[in-house]
Design an enzyme around this catalytic site. Structure first.
Site, PDB file in Angstrom:
ATOM      1  N   CYS A  10     145.259  29.886  25.399  1.00  0.00           N
ATOM      2  CA  CYS A  10     145.241  29.951  26.858  1.00  0.00           C
ATOM      3  C   CYS A  10     145.061  28.527  27.378  1.00  0.00           C
ATOM      4  CB  CYS A  10     144.166  30.918  27.374  1.00  0.00           C
ATOM      5  SG  CYS A  10     142.457  30.413  27.120  1.00  0.00           S
ATOM      6  N   ARG A  16     140.262  33.731  27.973  1.00  0.00           N
ATOM      7  CA  ARG A  16     141.211  34.677  27.388  1.00  0.00           C
ATOM      8  C   ARG A  16     141.393  34.520  25.885  1.00  0.00           C
ATOM      9  NH1 ARG A  16     146.025  33.243  31.232  1.00  0.00           N
ATOM     10  NH2 ARG A  16     145.027  31.213  30.955  1.00  0.00           N
ATOM     11  N   ASP A 128     144.315  34.768  34.232  1.00  0.00           N
ATOM     12  CA  ASP A 128     143.126  33.963  33.983  1.00  0.00           C
ATOM     13  C   ASP A 128     142.006  34.463  34.898  1.00  0.00           C
ATOM     14  OD1 ASP A 128     141.193  32.048  33.536  1.00  0.00           O
ATOM     15  OD2 ASP A 128     142.584  30.356  33.691  1.00  0.00           O
TER      16      ASP A 128
END
Length: 158
Positions: A10, A16, A128
């Site tokens: 990420c 994440r 996100d």
């Protein structure tokens, strides 16, 4: 036995991708497949290198029985492209950032999108949750659980 090496990616490697790493590792461990897989995570940017995962993500993950212990690191194109079999980005920006770091076709073939493994949810990205609230972290965990189950099922069917 050759281990399948999976890297989740990420932006900053604090929400994440460390959550995906932890969830996937737990699913692998529960099935007794630890010797078949190597699982790690990284960020396309090094903003948080060496830091633990975001406290909010760790708290939400803990409620579901996951313990995120990963320390953030930046994606290392010189090492990671050759070391890992699958490099899985969380969103289109992550995918593009990974593609921008190589011109090798065999590297491009390793880059996949996390949502391509979802079976229940139809999202095109893992959003996100960093700037969001409670619901965002919970939703990301829902998406990651779905995708990790789908990924492990796909890998075990090969």
């Amino acid at each position: 036995m050759k281990r399948t090496k999976i890297l989740f990616v990420c932006l900053g490697n604090i929400c994440r991708s460390p959550a995906a790493q932890t969830i996937m590792q737990k699913f692998v461990d529960e099935k007794g497949l630890q010797n078949k897989y190597e699982i790690d995570s990284a960020g396309t940017m090094g903003y948080h290198s060496g830091e633990p995962a975001d406290g909010r993500m760790r708290a939400h993950a803990t409620k579901r029985g996951y313990t995120i212990t990963h320390r953030s690191r930046k994606f290392n194109a010189k090492y990671d492209f050759d070391h890992f079999d699958l490099i899985i980005g969380m969103d289109d920006n992550n995918i593009q950032a990974l593609r921008n770091q190589t011109s090798e076709n065999h590297h491009f073939a390793k880059i996949k999108k996390m949502t391509s493994y979802n079976k229940i949810f139809k999202e095109s990205i893992i959003p996100d949750p960093y700037y969001g609230g409670y619901e965002g972290f919970e939703y990301v965990l829902d998406l990651l659980e779905d995708a990790c189950k789908g990924l492990l099922t796909e890998l075990e069917e090969l």
